[in-house]
Design an enzyme around this catalytic site. Sequence first.
Site, PDB file in Angstrom:
ATOM      1  N   GLY A 172       0.901  -1.256  -0.006  1.00 56.46           N
ATOM      2  CA  GLY A 172       0.128  -0.123   0.103  1.00 56.46           C
ATOM      3  C   GLY A 172       0.777   1.377  -0.157  1.00 56.46           C
ATOM      4  N   PRO A 231       5.321  -5.119  -1.916  1.00 60.08           N
ATOM      5  CA  PRO A 231       4.987  -4.007  -2.785  1.00 60.08           C
ATOM      6  C   PRO A 231       5.105  -4.243  -4.112  1.00 60.08           C
ATOM      7  CG  PRO A 231       7.262  -3.996  -1.949  1.00 60.08           C
ATOM      8  CD  PRO A 231       6.696  -5.154  -1.506  1.00 60.08           C
ATOM      9  N   CYS A 264     -13.850   2.445 -29.121  1.00 52.72           N
ATOM     10  CA  CYS A 264     -15.276   2.862 -29.437  1.00 52.72           C
ATOM     11  C   CYS A 264     -16.075   3.009 -28.124  1.00 52.72           C
ATOM     12  CB  CYS A 264     -15.798   2.149 -30.437  1.00 52.72           C
ATOM     13  SG  CYS A 264     -15.016   2.251 -32.016  1.00 52.72           S
ATOM     14  N   TYR A 317       0.270  -1.908 -12.905  1.00 51.72           N
ATOM     15  CA  TYR A 317      -0.970  -2.278 -13.386  1.00 51.72           C
ATOM     16  C   TYR A 317      -1.354  -1.665 -14.605  1.00 51.72           C
ATOM     17  CZ  TYR A 317      -0.762  -3.516  -8.381  1.00 51.72           C
ATOM     18  OH  TYR A 317      -0.434  -3.952  -7.083  1.00 51.72           O
TER      19      TYR A 317
HETATM   20  C1  LIG Z   1      -2.034  -6.093  -4.998  1.00 49.63           C
HETATM   21  C2  LIG Z   1      -1.403  -6.799  -3.850  1.00 49.63           C
HETATM   22  C3  LIG Z   1      -0.210  -6.128  -3.075  1.00 49.63           C
HETATM   23  C4  LIG Z   1       0.351  -4.924  -3.863  1.00 49.63           C
HETATM   24  O1  LIG Z   1      -0.133  -3.826  -3.705  1.00 49.63           O
HETATM   25  P1  LIG Z   1       0.527  -2.365  -4.142  1.00 49.63           P
HETATM   26  O2  LIG Z   1      -0.339  -1.350  -4.060  1.00 49.63           O
HETATM   27  O3  LIG Z   1       0.896  -2.537  -5.681  1.00 49.63           O
HETATM   28  O4  LIG Z   1       1.868  -2.497  -3.342  1.00 49.63           O
HETATM   29  C5  LIG Z   1       0.327  -6.744  -2.280  1.00 49.63           C
HETATM   30  N1  LIG Z   1      -0.336  -7.773  -1.474  1.00 49.63           N
HETATM   31  C6  LIG Z   1      -1.491  -8.319  -1.894  1.00 49.63           C
HETATM   32  C7  LIG Z   1      -1.983  -9.455  -1.179  1.00 49.63           C
HETATM   33  C8  LIG Z   1      -2.186  -7.802  -3.036  1.00 49.63           C
HETATM   34  O5  LIG Z   1      -3.098  -8.215  -3.569  1.00 49.63           O
END
Ligand SMILES: *Cc1c(COP(=O)(O)O)cnc(C)c1O
Length: 408
Positions: free
Chosen positions: A218, A260, A328, A356
Site C-alpha cells: 500500500g 510492494p 469505441c 497495473y
Molecule cells: C495487490 C497486492 C499487493 C501489492 O499492492 P501495491 O499497492 O501494488 O503495492 C500486495 N499484496 C497483496 C495481497 C495484493 O493483493
Amino acid sequence: METNQLLGAVQQFGSPLYVYDAAKIESQYLKLEKAFLKVDNLRINYAVKALNNLSILKLLKQLGSGLDTVSIQEVQLGLTAGYPPEKIIYTPNGVSIEEIEEVAALGVQINIDNLSILELFGTKHPDIPVCIRINPHVMAGGNNNISVGHIDSKFGISIHQMPHLLRIIDNTGMHINGIHMHTGSDILDIEVFLYAAEILFNAAKQFNTLEFIDFGSGFKVPYKEDDIETDIEELGKKLSKRFNRFCTEYGKELTLCFEPGKFLVSESGSFLAKVNVVKQTTSTVFAGIDSGFNHLIRPMLYGSYHHIENISNQNGKKRFYSVVGYICETDTFASNRRIAEITEGDILCFNNAGAYCFSMASNYNSRLRPAEVLWYEGEAHLIRERETFDDIISKQKVMNFESTLVTS
Ligand SMILES: *Cc1c(COP(=O)(O)O)cnc(C)c1O
C-alpha cells in the site's frame, strides 16, 4: 530516462510501447531495504500482479526479492523466472481448495484468507505450514476500489473472528507460521498504517509458532508534482523499532515481510503512444492516440492520474487538450490537460506506467497488445514482442457452417 532515449525506443520498436527503467526499480528496492536496515530479517516479496514480465521478475530476483502471487499462474511465472518455491508467497482470494492444494504441493508458502478454506485445508493437510491473512478493519486506501481493509471488504479473516480462528487451528492441529495483512493501496497516513500494525501484533501474540509477520503493501508513490507519497524512511524508523520490540517480547527473531507492487515498479514505467489525430471541436481540442483503455485502463477504471508529456515538442507552448484513445467507448486518458503543443505524429509519454498498466492490458477492439522494453545499463532490451494478428485467433476453433446449412 532521457527523452531522446524514449524516442529512440519508439523508433526502434514502434508505438504504442511500454518502456521500463531498470535503474528506477533497483533504486526503489534499495530505498525500501535501507529504510528497514535495523530489522535483521527483512523479506521483500514483489507483487507479481503489478507487472508480470519474466525479465522484470528476474531483475527483482537479482536484487534479492521474493514474490507475492495471487494465482497459480503467477506462481508458475515465478518458478519459470527461477525463484525457489520457498521465496514465493501465495495470497489468493476466492480461489478453489484444489488450486491452493496444487500450489502448496509446489512448496510455495500458502496464505489463507477465509475460515472455511482454513478448516478444510487444515483438516486435510495439518502438516503444511500456513500463513493467515487478517483483516484489521482499518480504512487506509485512497479509493474505494483499492481499500481492502475496511469492514465490508471481501479480503482477509476479520479480526473479530479470532476466537473462531483459534478454535479451527486447535481442532485441526495445523501449523501457523505467519500472519499477514494487506490493507489496500495508497497509504497516505503512516499513523493509520501503524495502527493497523498494532492490531496485527496483538493478533500475533495468540500464536506461538510464527516465523514471519507480513505487513502487505500500500506504499503510495507520487503521480504528479507535489503529490503526497508514503514516507518510507519515517515508516521504516517507526515500524522497525516496534517490530524489534515485538520480537523481544515474543522471544524469537521473526522475519518482517512486505509485498510492494506499485512502489517498486510504477515510476519505472513510461507508456509511449503516437498522436493519430488532433481534433478541434467547439469547446475542446482532442488529441487521439494510437491506443486506448485496452492498453492502459487505470484512468478509466480508477480515475487515476497519469502525467502526460509531449516528448516530441517538449519546449512547445502549452495548450489545453483532452487526450483520448481509439476505443469505441468513452476512452479518456486526461481532460483539459496542459500539454506542450501537439501536432499529429507526436509521441506522448505517460508516466507511472510500470504498475497495473501492461498487466491489465487486453485485446478489446481486437487490438494487439504493445511491446515491452527494459532499459538496462544504457541499452533498450526488447522483453516482449508486440502481438500479431495470429495471437488473436490462435486459440479459436472455427466452425464451418456450410455443411450444416438447412435449405427449405
Ligand atoms: C495487490 C497486492 C499487493 C501489492 O499492492 P501495491 O499497492 O501494488 O503495492 C500486495 N499484496 C497483496 C495481497 C495484493 O493483493
